[in-house]
Write a protein that holds these residues in place. Structure first.
Motif, PDB file in Angstrom:
ATOM      1  N   PRO A  51       0.751  -1.614   0.081  1.00  0.00           N
ATOM      2  CA  PRO A  51      -0.369  -0.046  -0.076  1.00  0.00           C
ATOM      3  C   PRO A  51       0.904   1.365   0.055  1.00  0.00           C
ATOM      4  O   PRO A  51       0.247   2.317  -1.163  1.00  0.00           O
ATOM      5  CB  PRO A  51      -0.910  -0.086   1.218  1.00  0.00           C
ATOM      6  CG  PRO A  51      -1.074  -1.281   1.263  1.00  0.00           C
ATOM      7  CD  PRO A  51       0.188  -2.242   0.641  1.00  0.00           C
ATOM      8  N   CYS A  52       1.717   0.767   0.863  1.00  0.00           N
ATOM      9  CA  CYS A  52       3.252   2.629   0.908  1.00  0.00           C
ATOM     10  C   CYS A  52       3.420   2.969  -0.018  1.00  0.00           C
ATOM     11  O   CYS A  52       3.947   3.805  -0.815  1.00  0.00           O
ATOM     12  CB  CYS A  52       4.128   2.250   1.912  1.00  0.00           C
ATOM     13  SG  CYS A  52       5.269   1.216   1.937  1.00  0.00           S
ATOM     14  N   PHE A  65      14.722  -0.006 -11.395  1.00  0.00           N
ATOM     15  CA  PHE A  65      14.034   0.387 -12.105  1.00  0.00           C
ATOM     16  C   PHE A  65      13.023   1.927 -11.881  1.00  0.00           C
ATOM     17  O   PHE A  65      12.769   2.581 -12.285  1.00  0.00           O
ATOM     18  CB  PHE A  65      13.351  -0.133 -12.787  1.00  0.00           C
ATOM     19  CG  PHE A  65      14.995  -0.809 -14.033  1.00  0.00           C
ATOM     20  CD1 PHE A  65      15.033  -0.539 -14.947  1.00  0.00           C
ATOM     21  CD2 PHE A  65      15.500  -2.178 -13.518  1.00  0.00           C
ATOM     22  CE1 PHE A  65      16.382  -0.844 -15.288  1.00  0.00           C
ATOM     23  CE2 PHE A  65      15.991  -3.217 -14.213  1.00  0.00           C
ATOM     24  CZ  PHE A  65      16.962  -2.599 -15.073  1.00  0.00           C
ATOM     25  N   SER A  66      12.824   1.624 -10.307  1.00  0.00           N
ATOM     26  CA  SER A  66      10.948   1.924 -10.481  1.00  0.00           C
ATOM     27  C   SER A  66      11.147   1.792  -8.791  1.00  0.00           C
ATOM     28  O   SER A  66      11.086   0.342  -8.181  1.00  0.00           O
ATOM     29  CB  SER A  66       9.492   2.027 -10.902  1.00  0.00           C
ATOM     30  OG  SER A  66       9.224   2.121 -10.610  1.00  0.00           O
ATOM     31  N   LEU A  67      11.075   3.442  -8.221  1.00  0.00           N
ATOM     32  CA  LEU A  67      10.579   3.530  -6.897  1.00  0.00           C
ATOM     33  C   LEU A  67      10.159   3.911  -6.500  1.00  0.00           C
ATOM     34  O   LEU A  67      10.046   5.438  -7.019  1.00  0.00           O
ATOM     35  CB  LEU A  67      12.029   3.234  -5.923  1.00  0.00           C
ATOM     36  CG  LEU A  67      12.041   3.800  -4.278  1.00  0.00           C
ATOM     37  CD1 LEU A  67      11.724   2.406  -3.716  1.00  0.00           C
ATOM     38  CD2 LEU A  67      13.817   3.739  -4.406  1.00  0.00           C
ATOM     39  N   PHE A  68       8.830   4.002  -5.730  1.00  0.00           N
ATOM     40  CA  PHE A  68       8.183   5.401  -5.821  1.00  0.00           C
ATOM     41  C   PHE A  68       6.889   5.195  -4.380  1.00  0.00           C
ATOM     42  O   PHE A  68       7.008   3.286  -4.102  1.00  0.00           O
ATOM     43  CB  PHE A  68       6.860   4.733  -6.967  1.00  0.00           C
ATOM     44  CG  PHE A  68       5.398   5.899  -6.225  1.00  0.00           C
ATOM     45  CD1 PHE A  68       6.163   7.560  -6.856  1.00  0.00           C
ATOM     46  CD2 PHE A  68       4.464   5.704  -5.796  1.00  0.00           C
ATOM     47  CE1 PHE A  68       4.704   8.138  -6.504  1.00  0.00           C
ATOM     48  CE2 PHE A  68       3.149   6.539  -5.511  1.00  0.00           C
ATOM     49  CZ  PHE A  68       4.101   7.935  -5.802  1.00  0.00           C
ATOM     50  N   VAL A  69       7.272   5.619  -3.097  1.00  0.00           N
ATOM     51  CA  VAL A  69       6.545   5.986  -2.328  1.00  0.00           C
ATOM     52  C   VAL A  69       5.259   6.718  -2.164  1.00  0.00           C
ATOM     53  O   VAL A  69       5.718   8.170  -2.382  1.00  0.00           O
ATOM     54  CB  VAL A  69       7.213   6.508  -0.957  1.00  0.00           C
ATOM     55  CG1 VAL A  69       6.830   6.486   0.014  1.00  0.00           C
ATOM     56  CG2 VAL A  69       8.314   4.803  -1.395  1.00  0.00           C
ATOM     57  N   GLU A  70       4.213   6.220  -2.126  1.00  0.00           N
ATOM     58  CA  GLU A  70       2.493   7.513  -1.698  1.00  0.00           C
ATOM     59  C   GLU A  70       3.273   8.542  -1.289  1.00  0.00           C
ATOM     60  O   GLU A  70       4.235   8.700  -0.149  1.00  0.00           O
ATOM     61  CB  GLU A  70       1.811   6.894  -1.766  1.00  0.00           C
ATOM     62  CG  GLU A  70       1.786   5.083  -2.079  1.00  0.00           C
ATOM     63  CD  GLU A  70       0.919   5.585  -3.739  1.00  0.00           C
ATOM     64  OE1 GLU A  70       0.407   7.216  -3.834  1.00  0.00           O
ATOM     65  OE2 GLU A  70       0.609   5.066  -3.861  1.00  0.00           O
ATOM     66  N   PRO A  71       3.083  10.003  -1.069  1.00  0.00           N
ATOM     67  CA  PRO A  71       2.966  11.118  -0.830  1.00  0.00           C
ATOM     68  C   PRO A  71       2.760  11.292   0.722  1.00  0.00           C
ATOM     69  O   PRO A  71       3.688  11.065   1.354  1.00  0.00           O
ATOM     70  CB  PRO A  71       2.613  12.054  -1.435  1.00  0.00           C
ATOM     71  CG  PRO A  71       3.029  11.520  -3.291  1.00  0.00           C
ATOM     72  CD  PRO A  71       2.324  10.510  -2.728  1.00  0.00           C
ATOM     73  N   GLU A  72       1.640  10.225   0.732  1.00  0.00           N
ATOM     74  CA  GLU A  72       1.051  10.807   2.407  1.00  0.00           C
ATOM     75  C   GLU A  72       1.849   9.148   3.554  1.00  0.00           C
ATOM     76  O   GLU A  72       2.073   9.521   4.066  1.00  0.00           O
ATOM     77  CB  GLU A  72      -0.804   9.858   2.242  1.00  0.00           C
ATOM     78  CG  GLU A  72      -0.228   8.850   1.781  1.00  0.00           C
ATOM     79  CD  GLU A  72      -0.829   8.441   0.808  1.00  0.00           C
ATOM     80  OE1 GLU A  72      -1.381   7.747  -0.414  1.00  0.00           O
ATOM     81  OE2 GLU A  72      -0.761  10.152  -0.110  1.00  0.00           O
ATOM     82  N   GLU A  73       2.829   8.458   2.567  1.00  0.00           N
ATOM     83  CA  GLU A  73       3.718   7.421   3.206  1.00  0.00           C
ATOM     84  C   GLU A  73       5.267   7.928   3.751  1.00  0.00           C
ATOM     85  O   GLU A  73       5.999   6.954   3.863  1.00  0.00           O
ATOM     86  CB  GLU A  73       3.619   6.168   2.372  1.00  0.00           C
ATOM     87  CG  GLU A  73       1.963   5.787   2.320  1.00  0.00           C
ATOM     88  CD  GLU A  73       1.623   4.719   4.020  1.00  0.00           C
ATOM     89  OE1 GLU A  73       2.113   5.406   4.954  1.00  0.00           O
ATOM     90  OE2 GLU A  73       0.384   5.269   3.785  1.00  0.00           O
ATOM     91  N   ARG A  74       5.527   9.064   2.640  1.00  0.00           N
ATOM     92  CA  ARG A  74       6.882   9.961   2.727  1.00  0.00           C
ATOM     93  C   ARG A  74       7.216   9.953   4.074  1.00  0.00           C
ATOM     94  O   ARG A  74       6.623  10.642   4.812  1.00  0.00           O
ATOM     95  CB  ARG A  74       7.317  10.344   1.798  1.00  0.00           C
ATOM     96  CG  ARG A  74       6.596   9.973   0.710  1.00  0.00           C
ATOM     97  CD  ARG A  74       6.688  10.813  -1.019  1.00  0.00           C
ATOM     98  NE  ARG A  74       6.643  10.555  -2.298  1.00  0.00           N
ATOM     99  CZ  ARG A  74       6.562  11.084  -3.188  1.00  0.00           C
ATOM    100  NH1 ARG A  74       6.743  11.879  -2.804  1.00  0.00           N
ATOM    101  NH2 ARG A  74       6.245  10.190  -4.336  1.00  0.00           N
ATOM    102  N   ASN A  75       7.926   9.457   4.767  1.00  0.00           N
ATOM    103  CA  ASN A  75       9.007   9.664   5.963  1.00  0.00           C
ATOM    104  C   ASN A  75       8.203   8.910   6.683  1.00  0.00           C
ATOM    105  O   ASN A  75       8.107   9.553   8.017  1.00  0.00           O
ATOM    106  CB  ASN A  75       8.522  11.326   5.828  1.00  0.00           C
ATOM    107  CG  ASN A  75      10.191  11.670   5.481  1.00  0.00           C
ATOM    108  OD1 ASN A  75      11.453  10.630   5.073  1.00  0.00           O
ATOM    109  ND2 ASN A  75       9.606  12.893   4.488  1.00  0.00           N
TER     110      ASN A  75
END
Length: 126
Positions: A41-42, A63-73
């Protein structure tokens, strides 16, 4: 590829290159075990481990790394990164390489989280 709509929504924050996945290639590299992928989910990550032929250092290229904005830090984001590092090490990598487009203005944020940038990649359109 059920997560494809989620990837498409996030792509603009990952790259300045248009989103245009080659699904047959993606499916093939997954089937051969050449691409490691994890989603939760994050966020998610995708990497491949190769050996630099000139240094013999096995490395995971993310190649791809993404963390949902509300889950960052958050702890969830930190767990995702730890999982990425552990999986890369399990696959034999000695280092992990990340590509961060300079045009998105996130290099300093990524450097704080991932370490000092070591190389600059140049791109020339042909």
């Amino acid at each position: 590829m059920a997560a494809l709509p989620r990837f498409k929504r996030a792509w603009a924050s990952l790259s300045d290159v248009p989103f245009n996945p080659d699904l047959p290639v993606i499916e093939r590299v997954f089937s051969l075990g050449l691409l490691q992928f994890h989603i939760e989910p994050c966020g998610w990550y995708a990497f491949s481990v190769t050996v630099n032929p000139f240094t013999s250092v096995p490395r995971a290229e993310c190649f791809s790394l993404f963390v949902e904005p509300e889950e960052r830090n958050t702890p969830a984001a930190r767990r995702l990164m730890v999982r990425l590092y552990r999986e890369a090490k399990k696959q034999g990598a000695k280092e992990v390489l990340f590509t961060v487009p300079m045009s998105l203005g996130q290099v300093e944020d990524w450097a704080a989280a991932l370490g000092e940038p070591i190389d600059i990649v140049f791109r020339r359109s042909l």
